[in-house]
Design a protein around this motif. Sequence first.
Motif, PDB file in Angstrom:
ATOM      1  N   SER A 385       0.843  -1.200   0.000  1.00 57.49           N
ATOM      2  CA  SER A 385       0.000   0.000   0.000  1.00 57.49           C
ATOM      3  C   SER A 385       0.879   1.252   0.000  1.00 57.49           C
ATOM      4  CB  SER A 385      -0.934   0.010   1.210  1.00 57.49           C
ATOM      5  OG  SER A 385      -0.189   0.017   2.412  1.00 57.49           O
ATOM      6  N   PHE A 386       0.422   2.286  -0.744  1.00 59.65           N
ATOM      7  CA  PHE A 386       1.119   3.568  -0.855  1.00 59.65           C
ATOM      8  C   PHE A 386       0.148   4.642  -0.347  1.00 59.65           C
ATOM      9  CE2 PHE A 386       2.716   0.639  -3.947  1.00 59.65           C
ATOM     10  CZ  PHE A 386       4.083   0.851  -4.018  1.00 59.65           C
ATOM     11  N   THR A 387       0.498   5.278   0.759  1.00 57.17           N
ATOM     12  CA  THR A 387      -0.426   6.198   1.429  1.00 57.17           C
ATOM     13  C   THR A 387       0.167   7.609   1.482  1.00 57.17           C
ATOM     14  OG1 THR A 387      -1.194   4.361   2.815  1.00 57.17           O
ATOM     15  CG2 THR A 387      -1.781   6.591   3.517  1.00 57.17           C
ATOM     16  N   ASN A 388      -0.681   8.596   1.174  1.00 51.62           N
ATOM     17  CA  ASN A 388      -0.275   9.992   1.371  1.00 51.62           C
ATOM     18  C   ASN A 388      -1.450  10.767   1.960  1.00 51.62           C
ATOM     19  OD1 ASN A 388      -1.987  10.255  -0.824  1.00 51.62           O
ATOM     20  ND2 ASN A 388      -0.792  11.895  -1.743  1.00 51.62           N
ATOM     21  N   SER A 389      -1.178  11.837   2.594  1.00 46.57           N
ATOM     22  CA  SER A 389      -2.226  12.674   3.194  1.00 46.57           C
ATOM     23  C   SER A 389      -2.205  14.024   2.506  1.00 46.57           C
ATOM     24  CB  SER A 389      -1.995  12.844   4.704  1.00 46.57           C
ATOM     25  OG  SER A 389      -0.721  13.388   4.950  1.00 46.57           O
ATOM     26  N   GLY A 390      -3.384  14.601   2.348  1.00 49.25           N
ATOM     27  CA  GLY A 390      -3.453  15.896   1.678  1.00 49.25           C
ATOM     28  C   GLY A 390      -4.664  15.971   0.782  1.00 49.25           C
ATOM     29  N   ILE A 391      -4.421  16.092  -0.509  1.00 51.44           N
ATOM     30  CA  ILE A 391      -5.508  16.265  -1.479  1.00 51.44           C
ATOM     31  C   ILE A 391      -6.353  14.994  -1.553  1.00 51.44           C
ATOM     32  CG2 ILE A 391      -6.062  16.729  -3.891  1.00 51.44           C
ATOM     33  CD1 ILE A 391      -3.428  18.248  -4.094  1.00 51.44           C
ATOM     34  N   VAL A 392      -7.666  15.144  -1.412  1.00 47.94           N
ATOM     35  CA  VAL A 392      -8.599  14.018  -1.519  1.00 47.94           C
ATOM     36  C   VAL A 392      -9.150  13.968  -2.940  1.00 47.94           C
ATOM     37  CG1 VAL A 392     -10.759  13.030  -0.670  1.00 47.94           C
ATOM     38  CG2 VAL A 392      -9.189  14.158   0.923  1.00 47.94           C
ATOM     39  N   ILE A 393      -9.186  12.776  -3.498  1.00 47.97           N
ATOM     40  CA  ILE A 393      -9.702  12.601  -4.865  1.00 47.97           C
ATOM     41  C   ILE A 393     -11.202  12.394  -4.798  1.00 47.97           C
ATOM     42  CG2 ILE A 393      -9.490  11.238  -6.972  1.00 47.97           C
ATOM     43  CD1 ILE A 393      -6.740  10.315  -5.990  1.00 47.97           C
ATOM     44  N   SER A 394     -11.948  13.131  -5.584  1.00 44.48           N
ATOM     45  CA  SER A 394     -13.408  13.022  -5.584  1.00 44.48           C
ATOM     46  C   SER A 394     -13.851  11.691  -6.181  1.00 44.48           C
ATOM     47  CB  SER A 394     -14.031  14.172  -6.380  1.00 44.48           C
ATOM     48  OG  SER A 394     -13.713  14.037  -7.759  1.00 44.48           O
ATOM     49  N   ASN A 395     -15.080  11.296  -5.850  1.00 41.36           N
ATOM     50  CA  ASN A 395     -15.625  10.038  -6.375  1.00 41.36           C
ATOM     51  C   ASN A 395     -15.714  10.052  -7.898  1.00 41.36           C
ATOM     52  OD1 ASN A 395     -15.925   8.921  -3.805  1.00 41.36           O
ATOM     53  ND2 ASN A 395     -17.994   9.786  -3.547  1.00 41.36           N
ATOM     54  N   GLU A 396     -16.017  11.200  -8.478  1.00 39.29           N
ATOM     55  CA  GLU A 396     -16.114  11.305  -9.938  1.00 39.29           C
ATOM     56  C   GLU A 396     -14.755  11.100 -10.582  1.00 39.29           C
ATOM     57  OE1 GLU A 396     -17.799  11.586 -13.587  1.00 39.29           O
ATOM     58  OE2 GLU A 396     -18.829  11.491 -11.637  1.00 39.29           O
ATOM     59  N   ASP A 397     -13.710  11.694  -9.943  1.00 42.10           N
ATOM     60  CA  ASP A 397     -12.354  11.527 -10.484  1.00 42.10           C
ATOM     61  C   ASP A 397     -11.848  10.095 -10.301  1.00 42.10           C
ATOM     62  OD1 ASP A 397     -12.124  14.115 -11.406  1.00 42.10           O
ATOM     63  OD2 ASP A 397     -11.322  14.875  -9.516  1.00 42.10           O
ATOM     64  N   LEU A 398     -12.275   9.443  -9.215  1.00 42.28           N
ATOM     65  CA  LEU A 398     -11.835   8.060  -8.980  1.00 42.28           C
ATOM     66  C   LEU A 398     -12.277   7.120 -10.101  1.00 42.28           C
ATOM     67  CD1 LEU A 398     -12.414   7.601  -5.135  1.00 42.28           C
ATOM     68  CD2 LEU A 398     -10.228   7.665  -6.338  1.00 42.28           C
ATOM     69  N   LYS A 399     -13.410   7.437 -10.743  1.00 46.57           N
ATOM     70  CA  LYS A 399     -13.904   6.581 -11.823  1.00 46.57           C
ATOM     71  C   LYS A 399     -13.004   6.636 -13.057  1.00 46.57           C
ATOM     72  CE  LYS A 399     -18.750   7.331 -10.491  1.00 46.57           C
ATOM     73  NZ  LYS A 399     -20.049   7.903 -10.940  1.00 46.57           N
ATOM     74  N   HIS A 400     -12.276   7.745 -13.220  1.00 53.21           N
ATOM     75  CA  HIS A 400     -11.470   7.941 -14.433  1.00 53.21           C
ATOM     76  C   HIS A 400      -9.979   8.002 -14.156  1.00 53.21           C
ATOM     77  CE1 HIS A 400     -15.294   8.940 -16.386  1.00 53.21           C
ATOM     78  NE2 HIS A 400     -15.530   9.770 -15.377  1.00 53.21           N
ATOM     79  N   ILE A 401      -9.578   7.713 -12.924  1.00 57.31           N
ATOM     80  CA  ILE A 401      -8.195   7.976 -12.530  1.00 57.31           C
ATOM     81  C   ILE A 401      -7.174   7.130 -13.303  1.00 57.31           C
ATOM     82  CG2 ILE A 401      -8.089   6.287 -10.636  1.00 57.31           C
ATOM     83  CD1 ILE A 401      -6.605   8.527  -9.042  1.00 57.31           C
ATOM     84  N   PHE A 402      -7.601   5.953 -13.769  1.00 60.53           N
ATOM     85  CA  PHE A 402      -6.675   5.085 -14.497  1.00 60.53           C
ATOM     86  C   PHE A 402      -6.826   5.211 -16.017  1.00 60.53           C
ATOM     87  CE2 PHE A 402      -7.043   2.704 -10.416  1.00 60.53           C
ATOM     88  CZ  PHE A 402      -5.716   2.809 -10.036  1.00 60.53           C
ATOM     89  N   GLU A 403      -7.555   6.220 -16.480  1.00 59.10           N
ATOM     90  CA  GLU A 403      -7.689   6.442 -17.915  1.00 59.10           C
ATOM     91  C   GLU A 403      -6.497   7.239 -18.424  1.00 59.10           C
ATOM     92  OE1 GLU A 403     -11.392   8.305 -18.747  1.00 59.10           O
ATOM     93  OE2 GLU A 403     -12.601   6.622 -17.980  1.00 59.10           O
TER      94      GLU A 403
END
Length: 454
Positions: A385-403
Amino acid sequence: MKVRTRLTLLFTFVTAMLMVSYGIAVYYSSVEARENSFYAQLNNEAVAKANLFFQSTLNEKEMHRLYKNNTKTINEVQVAIYDQEFNLIYHDDSKVDYVKEDPKMLSRILKNKEISFFIDDLQAVGTVYPHEGKNYLITAAGYDQYGYRSINHLLTISIIAFISILILTYLAGIFLSKKALSPLSAMVDQIKKITAGKLQLRLKVSKEKDELNELAQNFNGMLERLENSFDAQKHFVSNISHELRTPLSAMITELELASEKEQTREGYQQTIQCALGDARNMVKLSNSLMDLAKASYDPNEISFSEVRLDEILLESYATITRENPDYKVSVNINDTLEEHQLIMQGNEYLLQVAFNNLIDNACKYSPEHVCSIAVGIDTEGLVISFTNSGIVISNEDLKHIFEPFYRSENSKQEKGYGIGLFLTEKIIHLHHASIIVVSGNNETVFTVLFNHQA
Protein backbone atom coordinates in the motif's frame (compact mmCIF):
# COMPACT_ATOMS: atom_id res chain seq x y z
CA MET A 1 -10.12 -24.16 -56.18
CA LYS A 2 -13.07 -22.90 -54.17
CA VAL A 3 -14.21 -24.63 -51.00
CA ARG A 4 -17.58 -25.31 -52.63
CA THR A 5 -15.92 -27.15 -55.52
CA ARG A 6 -13.63 -29.10 -53.17
CA LEU A 7 -16.57 -30.16 -51.00
CA THR A 8 -18.56 -31.23 -54.06
CA LEU A 9 -15.68 -33.29 -55.47
CA LEU A 10 -14.94 -34.82 -52.07
CA PHE A 11 -18.61 -35.68 -51.55
CA THR A 12 -18.78 -37.22 -55.05
CA PHE A 13 -15.54 -39.16 -54.52
CA VAL A 14 -16.72 -40.61 -51.19
CA THR A 15 -20.06 -41.57 -52.73
CA ALA A 16 -18.28 -43.19 -55.69
CA MET A 17 -16.04 -45.21 -53.39
CA LEU A 18 -19.02 -46.42 -51.36
CA MET A 19 -20.93 -47.32 -54.52
CA VAL A 20 -17.93 -49.14 -56.01
CA SER A 21 -17.44 -51.10 -52.79
CA TYR A 22 -21.13 -51.98 -52.66
CA GLY A 23 -21.20 -52.86 -56.37
CA ILE A 24 -18.16 -55.13 -56.10
CA ALA A 25 -19.64 -56.88 -53.06
CA VAL A 26 -22.98 -57.39 -54.83
CA TYR A 27 -21.35 -58.54 -58.09
CA TYR A 28 -19.05 -61.13 -56.54
CA SER A 29 -21.82 -62.33 -54.24
CA SER A 30 -24.03 -62.81 -57.29
CA VAL A 31 -21.25 -64.61 -59.16
CA GLU A 32 -20.70 -66.95 -56.22
CA ALA A 33 -24.43 -67.52 -55.82
CA ARG A 34 -24.81 -68.31 -59.53
CA GLU A 35 -21.88 -70.70 -59.39
CA ASN A 36 -23.22 -72.58 -56.35
CA SER A 37 -26.74 -72.63 -57.80
CA PHE A 38 -25.57 -74.15 -61.08
CA TYR A 39 -23.44 -76.74 -59.25
CA ALA A 40 -26.58 -77.76 -57.39
CA GLN A 41 -28.49 -77.86 -60.68
CA LEU A 42 -25.79 -80.02 -62.26
CA ASN A 43 -25.91 -82.39 -59.33
CA ASN A 44 -29.70 -82.64 -59.59
CA GLU A 45 -29.48 -83.24 -63.34
CA ALA A 46 -26.87 -85.96 -62.80
CA VAL A 47 -29.02 -87.77 -60.21
CA ALA A 48 -32.19 -87.31 -62.29
CA LYS A 49 -30.59 -88.80 -65.38
CA ALA A 50 -29.11 -91.67 -63.34
CA ASN A 51 -32.59 -92.38 -61.98
CA LEU A 52 -33.94 -92.28 -65.53
CA PHE A 53 -31.21 -94.64 -66.73
CA PHE A 54 -31.44 -97.20 -63.92
CA GLN A 55 -35.12 -97.08 -63.04
CA SER A 56 -37.00 -96.30 -66.29
CA THR A 57 -37.85 -98.43 -69.28
CA LEU A 58 -35.95 -96.13 -71.65
CA ASN A 59 -33.00 -97.75 -73.35
CA GLU A 60 -29.73 -96.01 -74.14
CA LYS A 61 -30.71 -95.03 -77.71
CA GLU A 62 -33.88 -93.39 -76.56
CA MET A 63 -31.98 -91.44 -73.92
CA HIS A 64 -29.48 -90.31 -76.58
CA ARG A 65 -32.33 -89.17 -78.80
CA LEU A 66 -33.87 -87.33 -75.83
CA TYR A 67 -30.53 -85.62 -75.14
CA LYS A 68 -30.03 -84.53 -78.78
CA ASN A 69 -33.58 -83.19 -79.06
CA ASN A 70 -33.09 -81.12 -75.88
CA THR A 71 -29.83 -79.61 -77.08
CA LYS A 72 -31.71 -78.00 -79.96
CA THR A 73 -33.90 -75.98 -77.59
CA ILE A 74 -31.93 -75.67 -74.36
CA ASN A 75 -28.31 -75.93 -73.20
CA GLU A 76 -28.58 -79.55 -72.07
CA VAL A 77 -26.31 -80.91 -69.32
CA GLN A 78 -23.99 -83.69 -70.50
CA VAL A 79 -23.99 -86.71 -68.15
CA ALA A 80 -21.69 -89.75 -68.00
CA ILE A 81 -22.11 -92.84 -65.76
CA TYR A 82 -19.25 -95.19 -64.71
CA ASP A 83 -19.22 -98.28 -62.54
CA GLN A 84 -16.82 -98.92 -59.64
CA GLU A 85 -14.23 -100.37 -62.02
CA PHE A 86 -14.29 -97.10 -63.97
CA ASN A 87 -16.04 -98.68 -66.96
CA LEU A 88 -18.29 -96.32 -68.95
CA ILE A 89 -21.84 -97.68 -68.92
CA TYR A 90 -23.61 -94.55 -70.24
CA HIS A 91 -22.66 -91.23 -71.87
CA ASP A 92 -24.96 -88.65 -73.40
CA ASP A 93 -22.48 -87.95 -76.21
CA SER A 94 -19.18 -89.81 -76.00
CA LYS A 95 -17.96 -88.17 -79.19
CA VAL A 96 -18.09 -84.76 -77.51
CA ASP A 97 -16.97 -85.47 -73.97
CA TYR A 98 -16.81 -82.21 -72.06
CA VAL A 99 -15.35 -83.69 -68.88
CA LYS A 100 -12.67 -86.01 -70.33
CA GLU A 101 -12.91 -88.43 -67.39
CA ASP A 102 -9.76 -90.37 -66.52
CA PRO A 103 -8.97 -92.87 -63.73
CA LYS A 104 -7.39 -90.16 -61.61
CA MET A 105 -10.55 -88.01 -61.71
CA LEU A 106 -12.82 -90.99 -61.11
CA SER A 107 -10.69 -92.08 -58.16
CA ARG A 108 -11.06 -88.62 -56.66
CA ILE A 109 -14.83 -88.75 -57.11
CA LEU A 110 -14.98 -92.16 -55.44
CA LYS A 111 -12.83 -90.97 -52.58
CA ASN A 112 -14.53 -87.58 -51.93
CA LYS A 113 -18.09 -88.72 -52.83
CA GLU A 114 -18.67 -85.36 -54.56
CA ILE A 115 -16.45 -82.85 -56.38
CA SER A 116 -17.02 -79.71 -58.45
CA PHE A 117 -14.72 -77.88 -60.88
CA PHE A 118 -14.50 -75.68 -63.97
CA ILE A 119 -13.56 -76.70 -67.50
CA ASP A 120 -12.98 -73.41 -69.29
CA ASP A 121 -16.44 -71.77 -69.26
CA LEU A 122 -18.16 -75.03 -68.37
CA GLN A 123 -18.98 -76.16 -64.85
CA ALA A 124 -18.76 -79.82 -63.92
CA VAL A 125 -19.59 -82.04 -60.94
CA GLY A 126 -18.76 -85.59 -60.02
CA THR A 127 -20.80 -87.60 -57.53
CA VAL A 128 -21.31 -91.16 -56.27
CA TYR A 129 -24.71 -92.72 -57.02
CA PRO A 130 -25.65 -95.87 -55.03
CA HIS A 131 -27.93 -98.41 -56.76
CA GLU A 132 -28.76 -101.99 -55.72
CA GLY A 133 -25.77 -102.24 -53.40
CA LYS A 134 -23.30 -100.85 -55.91
CA ASN A 135 -21.74 -97.38 -56.23
CA TYR A 136 -21.74 -95.70 -59.60
CA LEU A 137 -19.76 -92.62 -60.56
CA ILE A 138 -21.64 -89.85 -62.34
CA THR A 139 -20.22 -86.71 -63.99
CA ALA A 140 -22.28 -83.84 -65.29
CA ALA A 141 -21.11 -80.73 -67.17
CA GLY A 142 -22.85 -77.78 -68.74
CA TYR A 143 -22.76 -74.09 -69.55
CA ASP A 144 -24.94 -71.83 -67.42
CA GLN A 145 -26.11 -69.64 -70.26
CA TYR A 146 -29.00 -68.08 -68.35
CA GLY A 147 -26.87 -67.47 -65.25
CA TYR A 148 -24.08 -65.77 -67.17
CA ARG A 149 -26.62 -63.65 -69.05
CA SER A 150 -28.12 -62.57 -65.73
CA ILE A 151 -24.70 -61.69 -64.32
CA ASN A 152 -23.77 -59.67 -67.42
CA HIS A 153 -27.11 -57.91 -67.27
CA LEU A 154 -26.53 -57.11 -63.60
CA LEU A 155 -23.06 -55.73 -64.43
CA THR A 156 -24.46 -53.55 -67.23
CA ILE A 157 -27.25 -52.20 -65.03
CA SER A 158 -24.76 -51.54 -62.19
CA ILE A 159 -22.41 -49.55 -64.45
CA ILE A 160 -25.27 -47.46 -65.87
CA ALA A 161 -26.66 -46.88 -62.36
CA PHE A 162 -23.18 -45.99 -61.06
CA ILE A 163 -22.62 -43.35 -63.75
CA SER A 164 -26.14 -41.96 -63.39
CA ILE A 165 -25.97 -41.75 -59.59
CA LEU A 166 -22.49 -40.23 -59.77
CA ILE A 167 -23.75 -37.44 -62.05
CA LEU A 168 -26.78 -36.85 -59.84
CA THR A 169 -24.55 -36.86 -56.74
CA TYR A 170 -22.24 -34.27 -58.29
CA LEU A 171 -25.16 -32.01 -59.21
CA ALA A 172 -26.72 -32.47 -55.78
CA GLY A 173 -23.33 -31.73 -54.18
CA ILE A 174 -23.07 -28.45 -56.10
CA PHE A 175 -26.58 -27.45 -55.02
CA LEU A 176 -26.16 -28.46 -51.37
CA SER A 177 -22.68 -26.96 -50.97
CA LYS A 178 -23.89 -23.71 -52.53
CA LYS A 179 -26.83 -23.61 -50.16
CA ALA A 180 -24.73 -24.60 -47.12
CA LEU A 181 -22.03 -22.02 -47.88
CA SER A 182 -24.37 -19.21 -48.89
CA PRO A 183 -24.03 -17.59 -45.39
CA LEU A 184 -20.26 -17.63 -45.88
CA SER A 185 -20.62 -15.93 -49.27
CA ALA A 186 -22.81 -13.32 -47.61
CA MET A 187 -20.13 -12.80 -44.96
CA VAL A 188 -17.50 -12.26 -47.68
CA ASP A 189 -19.70 -9.60 -49.32
CA GLN A 190 -20.16 -7.88 -45.95
CA ILE A 191 -16.44 -8.05 -45.13
CA LYS A 192 -15.57 -6.36 -48.45
CA LYS A 193 -17.55 -3.32 -47.28
CA ILE A 194 -15.52 -2.98 -44.05
CA THR A 195 -12.63 -0.53 -44.33
CA ALA A 196 -10.50 1.50 -41.91
CA GLY A 197 -13.13 4.24 -42.06
CA LYS A 198 -16.06 1.86 -41.61
CA LEU A 199 -15.00 -0.24 -38.63
CA GLN A 200 -18.41 0.31 -37.09
CA LEU A 201 -19.93 -2.15 -39.58
CA ARG A 202 -20.67 -5.64 -38.28
CA LEU A 203 -21.51 -9.02 -39.77
CA LYS A 204 -25.08 -10.18 -39.48
CA VAL A 205 -25.50 -12.82 -36.77
CA SER A 206 -28.23 -15.43 -37.08
CA LYS A 207 -29.99 -17.36 -34.34
CA GLU A 208 -28.49 -20.65 -35.54
CA LYS A 209 -25.96 -22.19 -33.17
CA ASP A 210 -23.53 -23.35 -35.85
CA GLU A 211 -19.89 -22.74 -36.74
CA LEU A 212 -20.66 -19.92 -39.18
CA ASN A 213 -22.62 -18.04 -36.54
CA GLU A 214 -19.74 -18.53 -34.10
CA LEU A 215 -17.33 -17.25 -36.76
CA ALA A 216 -19.49 -14.15 -37.30
CA GLN A 217 -19.62 -13.45 -33.55
CA ASN A 218 -15.85 -13.83 -33.14
CA PHE A 219 -15.23 -11.65 -36.20
CA ASN A 220 -17.52 -8.97 -34.80
CA GLY A 221 -15.64 -9.20 -31.51
CA MET A 222 -12.37 -8.67 -33.39
CA LEU A 223 -13.86 -5.64 -35.18
CA GLU A 224 -14.98 -4.27 -31.80
CA ARG A 225 -11.45 -4.58 -30.46
CA LEU A 226 -9.98 -3.03 -33.61
CA GLU A 227 -12.41 -0.12 -33.47
CA ASN A 228 -11.57 0.48 -29.81
CA SER A 229 -7.88 0.25 -30.64
CA PHE A 230 -8.21 2.75 -33.51
CA ASP A 231 -10.22 5.13 -31.32
CA ALA A 232 -7.69 4.80 -28.51
CA GLN A 233 -4.86 5.41 -30.98
CA LYS A 234 -6.55 8.55 -32.32
CA HIS A 235 -7.15 9.75 -28.78
CA PHE A 236 -3.59 8.90 -27.83
CA VAL A 237 -2.09 10.77 -30.81
CA SER A 238 -4.34 13.77 -30.15
CA ASN A 239 -3.29 13.95 -26.51
CA ILE A 240 0.38 13.44 -27.31
CA SER A 241 0.23 16.25 -29.88
CA HIS A 242 -1.36 18.52 -27.32
CA GLU A 243 1.17 17.64 -24.58
CA LEU A 244 4.15 18.12 -26.91
CA ARG A 245 2.82 21.37 -28.32
CA THR A 246 2.86 23.13 -24.94
CA PRO A 247 6.58 22.76 -24.08
CA LEU A 248 7.61 23.23 -27.70
CA SER A 249 5.59 26.44 -28.00
CA ALA A 250 7.09 27.69 -24.73
CA MET A 251 10.62 26.90 -25.89
CA ILE A 252 10.07 28.62 -29.26
CA THR A 253 8.58 31.72 -27.62
CA GLU A 254 11.41 32.00 -25.08
CA LEU A 255 14.12 31.56 -27.71
CA GLU A 256 12.47 34.03 -30.11
CA LEU A 257 12.24 36.67 -27.38
CA ALA A 258 15.86 36.04 -26.42
CA SER A 259 17.00 36.42 -30.03
CA GLU A 260 15.05 39.64 -30.71
CA LYS A 261 16.66 41.83 -28.06
CA GLU A 262 19.85 42.11 -26.13
CA GLN A 263 19.73 40.63 -22.64
CA THR A 264 22.02 40.51 -19.68
CA ARG A 265 23.97 37.44 -18.80
CA GLU A 266 21.43 36.66 -16.12
CA GLY A 267 18.58 37.09 -18.64
CA TYR A 268 20.16 34.64 -21.07
CA GLN A 269 20.78 32.15 -18.28
CA GLN A 270 17.16 32.45 -17.20
CA THR A 271 15.99 31.83 -20.78
CA ILE A 272 18.28 28.82 -21.06
CA GLN A 273 17.02 27.45 -17.76
CA CYS A 274 13.39 27.81 -18.89
CA ALA A 275 14.13 26.12 -22.21
CA LEU A 276 16.08 23.42 -20.38
CA GLY A 277 13.14 22.82 -18.04
CA ASP A 278 10.77 22.47 -20.98
CA ALA A 279 13.23 20.06 -22.68
CA ARG A 280 13.43 17.97 -19.52
CA ASN A 281 9.65 17.84 -19.36
CA MET A 282 9.65 16.58 -22.95
CA VAL A 283 12.22 13.94 -22.02
CA LYS A 284 10.03 12.81 -19.12
CA LEU A 285 7.04 12.62 -21.44
CA SER A 286 9.07 10.69 -23.99
CA ASN A 287 10.27 8.24 -21.34
CA SER A 288 6.70 7.77 -20.11
CA LEU A 289 5.55 7.02 -23.64
CA MET A 290 8.35 4.48 -24.11
CA ASP A 291 7.39 2.78 -20.85
CA LEU A 292 3.76 2.75 -21.98
CA ALA A 293 4.75 1.15 -25.27
CA LYS A 294 6.71 -1.57 -23.47
CA ALA A 295 3.76 -2.28 -21.16
CA SER A 296 1.48 -2.53 -24.20
CA TYR A 297 3.44 -5.41 -25.75
CA ASP A 298 1.93 -8.83 -26.09
CA PRO A 299 2.44 -10.47 -22.64
CA ASN A 300 4.01 -13.43 -24.43
CA GLU A 301 6.77 -11.15 -25.75
CA ILE A 302 7.68 -9.68 -22.33
CA SER A 303 10.43 -11.57 -20.54
CA PHE A 304 9.51 -12.72 -17.03
CA SER A 305 11.95 -14.05 -14.48
CA GLU A 306 12.06 -14.70 -10.75
CA VAL A 307 12.18 -11.38 -8.89
CA ARG A 308 11.96 -10.16 -5.29
CA LEU A 309 9.33 -7.45 -4.84
CA ASP A 310 10.95 -5.98 -1.72
CA GLU A 311 14.25 -5.43 -3.56
CA ILE A 312 12.49 -3.75 -6.51
CA LEU A 313 10.49 -1.57 -4.12
CA LEU A 314 13.64 -0.48 -2.25
CA GLU A 315 15.34 0.29 -5.56
CA SER A 316 12.38 2.53 -6.53
CA TYR A 317 12.55 4.19 -3.11
CA ALA A 318 16.26 4.93 -3.60
CA THR A 319 15.72 6.28 -7.13
CA ILE A 320 12.84 8.60 -6.23
CA THR A 321 14.50 10.04 -3.10
CA ARG A 322 17.76 10.56 -4.97
CA GLU A 323 16.04 12.51 -7.78
CA ASN A 324 13.76 14.41 -5.37
CA PRO A 325 15.60 15.24 -2.13
CA ASP A 326 12.52 16.98 -0.70
CA TYR A 327 10.43 13.78 -0.86
CA LYS A 328 9.94 11.98 2.46
CA VAL A 329 9.34 8.26 1.84
CA SER A 330 9.12 5.55 4.49
CA VAL A 331 9.04 1.80 3.82
CA ASN A 332 7.66 -0.68 6.36
CA ILE A 333 8.04 -4.37 5.52
CA ASN A 334 6.24 -6.79 7.85
CA ASP A 335 8.75 -8.84 9.83
CA THR A 336 6.60 -11.96 9.57
CA LEU A 337 7.03 -12.12 5.78
CA GLU A 338 9.11 -15.06 4.57
CA GLU A 339 11.44 -14.88 1.60
CA HIS A 340 9.35 -17.12 -0.67
CA GLN A 341 6.32 -14.84 -0.15
CA LEU A 342 8.26 -11.94 -1.70
CA ILE A 343 9.36 -13.87 -4.78
CA MET A 344 7.28 -14.04 -7.98
CA GLN A 345 7.60 -14.24 -11.75
CA GLY A 346 7.78 -10.71 -13.17
CA ASN A 347 9.59 -8.11 -15.24
CA GLU A 348 11.90 -6.11 -12.99
CA TYR A 349 12.03 -3.01 -15.19
CA LEU A 350 8.25 -2.67 -15.56
CA LEU A 351 7.60 -3.30 -11.87
CA GLN A 352 10.12 -0.61 -10.96
CA VAL A 353 8.36 1.82 -13.34
CA ALA A 354 5.02 1.06 -11.63
CA PHE A 355 6.45 1.53 -8.12
CA ASN A 356 8.24 4.75 -9.18
CA ASN A 357 4.95 6.15 -10.47
CA LEU A 358 3.05 5.26 -7.29
CA ILE A 359 5.72 6.75 -4.98
CA ASP A 360 6.14 9.88 -7.12
CA ASN A 361 2.38 10.34 -7.43
CA ALA A 362 1.88 10.01 -3.64
CA CYS A 363 4.63 12.49 -2.79
CA LYS A 364 3.69 14.96 -5.53
CA TYR A 365 0.11 15.42 -4.29
CA SER A 366 0.96 15.47 -0.60
CA PRO A 367 1.47 19.02 0.75
CA GLU A 368 4.46 17.81 2.72
CA HIS A 369 5.62 15.38 -0.01
CA VAL A 370 5.22 12.38 2.29
CA CYS A 371 4.55 8.79 1.19
CA SER A 372 4.20 5.80 3.53
CA ILE A 373 4.73 2.34 2.02
CA ALA A 374 3.58 -0.79 3.86
CA VAL A 375 4.28 -4.36 2.72
CA GLY A 376 2.23 -7.15 4.30
CA ILE A 377 0.43 -10.40 3.62
CA ASP A 378 -3.19 -11.50 3.73
CA THR A 379 -5.16 -14.60 2.75
CA GLU A 380 -5.05 -13.73 -0.97
CA GLY A 381 -1.41 -12.74 -1.34
CA LEU A 382 1.19 -10.02 -0.90
CA VAL A 383 -0.22 -6.51 -0.27
CA ILE A 384 1.71 -3.27 -0.90
CA SER A 385 0.00 0.00 0.00
CA PHE A 386 1.12 3.57 -0.85
CA THR A 387 -0.43 6.20 1.43
CA ASN A 388 -0.28 9.99 1.37
CA SER A 389 -2.23 12.67 3.19
CA GLY A 390 -3.45 15.90 1.68
CA ILE A 391 -5.51 16.27 -1.48
CA VAL A 392 -8.60 14.02 -1.52
CA ILE A 393 -9.70 12.60 -4.86
CA SER A 394 -13.41 13.02 -5.58
CA ASN A 395 -15.63 10.04 -6.38
CA GLU A 396 -16.11 11.31 -9.94
CA ASP A 397 -12.35 11.53 -10.48
CA LEU A 398 -11.84 8.06 -8.98
CA LYS A 399 -13.90 6.58 -11.82
CA HIS A 400 -11.47 7.94 -14.43
CA ILE A 401 -8.20 7.98 -12.53
CA PHE A 402 -6.68 5.09 -14.50
CA GLU A 403 -7.69 6.44 -17.91
CA PRO A 404 -4.87 7.69 -20.19
CA PHE A 405 -4.20 11.46 -20.12
CA TYR A 406 -6.96 12.04 -17.58
CA ARG A 407 -6.14 14.68 -14.97
CA SER A 408 -8.47 15.80 -12.20
CA GLU A 409 -8.99 19.41 -11.29
CA ASN A 410 -7.01 18.98 -8.06
CA SER A 411 -3.99 17.57 -9.89
CA LYS A 412 -3.62 20.28 -12.52
CA GLN A 413 -1.62 22.44 -10.17
CA GLU A 414 1.20 19.89 -10.44
CA LYS A 415 3.12 19.06 -13.59
CA GLY A 416 2.12 15.79 -15.22
CA TYR A 417 0.76 14.15 -18.33
CA GLY A 418 -1.91 11.76 -17.09
CA ILE A 419 0.08 8.71 -18.19
CA GLY A 420 1.60 7.47 -14.92
CA LEU A 421 -1.43 5.80 -13.30
CA PHE A 422 -2.69 4.38 -16.60
CA LEU A 423 0.75 2.87 -17.20
CA THR A 424 0.93 1.59 -13.61
CA GLU A 425 -2.42 -0.19 -13.84
CA LYS A 426 -1.38 -1.81 -17.14
CA ILE A 427 1.87 -3.09 -15.61
CA ILE A 428 0.08 -4.42 -12.52
CA HIS A 429 -2.44 -6.31 -14.67
CA LEU A 430 0.39 -7.75 -16.78
CA HIS A 431 1.62 -9.38 -13.57
CA HIS A 432 -1.84 -10.85 -12.83
CA ALA A 433 -2.18 -8.48 -9.87
CA SER A 434 -4.82 -5.87 -9.01
CA ILE A 435 -4.75 -2.26 -7.86
CA ILE A 436 -7.41 -0.25 -6.04
CA VAL A 437 -7.52 3.32 -4.76
CA VAL A 438 -9.43 4.69 -1.78
CA SER A 439 -9.54 8.41 -0.98
CA GLY A 440 -11.18 10.05 2.04
CA ASN A 441 -10.58 11.55 5.47
CA ASN A 442 -7.70 13.62 4.10
CA GLU A 443 -5.90 10.46 2.96
CA THR A 444 -5.41 8.58 -0.32
CA VAL A 445 -4.28 4.92 -0.42
CA PHE A 446 -3.22 2.95 -3.51
CA THR A 447 -3.18 -0.79 -2.74
CA VAL A 448 -1.56 -3.41 -4.96
CA LEU A 449 -2.42 -7.09 -4.40
CA PHE A 450 -0.11 -9.79 -5.84
CA ASN A 451 -1.96 -13.10 -5.78
CA HIS A 452 -0.19 -16.24 -4.53
CA GLN A 453 -0.96 -17.98 -7.85
CA ALA A 454 0.84 -15.31 -9.83
